[in-house]
Each structure stands twice: as C-alpha cells, then as structure tokens.
Design a protein around this motif. Structure first.
Motif, PDB file in Angstrom:
ATOM      1  N   ASP A 132       0.814  -1.217   0.000  1.00 53.75           N
ATOM      2  CA  ASP A 132       0.000   0.000   0.000  1.00 53.75           C
ATOM      3  C   ASP A 132       0.849   1.268   0.000  1.00 53.75           C
ATOM      4  O   ASP A 132       0.333   2.360   0.233  1.00 53.75           O
ATOM      5  CB  ASP A 132      -0.988   0.016   1.159  1.00 53.75           C
ATOM      6  CG  ASP A 132      -0.329  -0.227   2.510  1.00 53.75           C
ATOM      7  OD1 ASP A 132       0.918  -0.298   2.559  1.00 53.75           O
ATOM      8  OD2 ASP A 132      -1.058  -0.383   3.499  1.00 53.75           O
TER       9      ASP A 132
ATOM     10  N   THR B 188      -2.417   3.499  -7.585  1.00 49.98           N
ATOM     11  CA  THR B 188      -1.854   2.668  -6.529  1.00 49.98           C
ATOM     12  C   THR B 188      -2.495   1.287  -6.586  1.00 49.98           C
ATOM     13  O   THR B 188      -3.506   1.071  -7.267  1.00 49.98           O
ATOM     14  CB  THR B 188      -2.107   3.286  -5.153  1.00 49.98           C
ATOM     15  OG1 THR B 188      -3.530   3.300  -4.907  1.00 49.98           O
ATOM     16  CG2 THR B 188      -1.567   4.704  -5.068  1.00 49.98           C
TER      17      THR B 188
ATOM     18  N   HIS C  42       2.890   4.358  -1.591  1.00 50.27           N
ATOM     19  CA  HIS C  42       2.751   5.210  -2.770  1.00 50.27           C
ATOM     20  C   HIS C  42       4.124   5.788  -3.065  1.00 50.27           C
ATOM     21  O   HIS C  42       4.632   6.617  -2.322  1.00 50.27           O
ATOM     22  CB  HIS C  42       1.733   6.318  -2.515  1.00 50.27           C
ATOM     23  CG  HIS C  42       1.319   7.019  -3.783  1.00 50.27           C
ATOM     24  ND1 HIS C  42       0.046   7.458  -4.014  1.00 50.27           N
ATOM     25  CD2 HIS C  42       2.020   7.338  -4.907  1.00 50.27           C
ATOM     26  CE1 HIS C  42      -0.037   8.028  -5.203  1.00 50.27           C
ATOM     27  NE2 HIS C  42       1.162   7.965  -5.752  1.00 50.27           N
TER      28      HIS C  42
END
Length: 241
Positions: free
Chosen positions: A161, A171, A163
């Motif tokens: 998760d 994403t 970025h």
C-alpha cells in the motif's frame, strides 16, 4: 483439503525458498507423511525449471520433480503426494495449465484425494476462481480463462500500500478498488509479503512472518486490515480462526 496460499516465495533476508513458511509446511509434511512433491514451474519464464526443483528440494528436504519432464502430465498429478506451484507470470502459468490439461486433474487431486497444494505468488493466484487480480503483465495473448478455483475468493499477492514518490499511476489500492467496482459481488483478499493463508480440512488460518495483517476489499465498504481470518467468515465456507 490442504492449501498453502503464499504471497511470495521468499523474504529478502532468507536464503531458502518458502523459508518463512517452512515450519508450517514441515508440520503438514509430517501429518500427511509427505516424502515427495511434483513442481509445476510453468510461471517461470527466465528461470530454469530443474534449478527451481532443486532449490525446493534443498529447502523442503523432500524429493521434488518438475512436471515438464512428464509425457503425460495429468498422470503425474494422479500419483503426486504433494503439488507445488511456483511463482512467476500468472498469465503464462494459467495458459499452460489449460494447454496441458491439468485444471481438472489438480482439482480432483486436491478436492477428492486431499493432496496438499502449496502455491506462491502466481501459484497462489491460480488457486482462486480467476487470475483477474494478478499483478502480472499479460505477456501472452491468452484470454482470461478460469483458474483452479480451489479457494473461492480472489487474492492479490505481493500486496503493497506504499505510494512511490513521483509515481503518477494508480496505486494498488486503487486498482483493486476498480476491480471491486466492476465486479461488485466479489471481494479481494490482499496478502502482504511474508504472509499466507492455510486451509486445513475445514479450517482457515493466517500467518505473517512480519506480524502484519491482510486487507479485505469490498465494493462500497471501507477497506480494513485484519490479523485473523474471522473477518472472512461471511465470505468463506471455512471455520475461520
């Protein structure tokens, strides 16, 4: 049914394949008296099949034979004590499973004869109903054929998760949310590196070598992280722990 569905094959600080899951796998080998396994290496595109079999033999301490040597692959599955499906490219793996007539033999081996199945990365993906939640590029022109469907919910292995700075594309969360928007009746379980789902009989458990949780994506619902499988009790026909 005995399934080990692993997000990935190894962690950066581990020299051996499946090292983070080895304790759990060895316990299963003892219970089932496993001394050999058949490797399905079709997901590997730039790696040697026999070298992967040898790596697994060294890591697991059992005899591992690659199915690509077999004249009749389905017959090898019928005699297998355990099935190992390597990571790599999910599209190529699923295509080759269909081309070699292995979908039904593997399903029957796992469901009817209780042959243990260990799959990581691509091998985890093909255990679900389809490969639509793989992260891999479709390097072949194959259509999205059904996969093994041993596990009834879609999985996204190698889930992250983070970025990345400067990355302007979607994403992973956004891509999975898109899947759920297009397929609102389906859910996706996101497995981080070093984690696995273990189906043993009618029981489902979760393990993370890093102590991290998994996420569950559903359309129109908040995405949450969990440490145990009780959060999956409404999605799966198992006793969740």
């Amino acid at each position: 049914m005995e399934l080990f569905l692993l997000s990935n094959g190894k962690l950066p600080d581990e020299p051996a394949l499946l090292g983070y899951a080895n304790e759990h796998i060895q316990a299963m080998f003892k219970t089932f008296n496993i001394h050999s396994a058949v490797l399905i290496p079709y997901a590997l595109i730039r790696s040697d099949y026999d070298a992967r079999a040898q790596d697994l033999e060294d890591a697991l301490g059992i005899k591992v034979s690659s199915i690509h040597h077999a004249e009749a692959p389905s017959e090898v599955i019928e005699q297998a004590q355990c099935i190992l499906i390597s990571g790599g490219n999910t599209w190529m793996l699923n295509q080759r499973l269909h081309e070699n007539g292995l979908i039904v033999p593997i399903q029957r081996a796992v469901r009817e004869r209780n042959v243990p199945y260990i799959g990581w990365s691509a091998g985890c993906n093909v255990a679900t109903p389809s490969i639509r939640t793989t992260n891999d590029m479709p390097v072949s022109n194959s259509v999205v054929l059904p996969s093994l469907g041993l596990f009834p919910v879609q999985i996204n292995p190698h889930y992250i998760d983070a970025h990345l700075s400067g990355h302007m594309g979607e994403t992973r969360d956004e891509r999975i949310a898109e899947f759920c928007a297009v397929n609102p009746s389906e859910s996706v379980i996101a497995l981080r590196e070093g984690s696995l789902l273990h189906v043993s009989g009618n029981n489902l458990s979760y393990f993370s070598a890093k102590g991290q949780g998994f996420k569950v994506f559903r359309h129109g619902q908040e995405t949450l992280e969990y440490q145990d499988t009780r959060a999956l009790s409404s999605l799966l026909p198992f006793n969740c722990q």
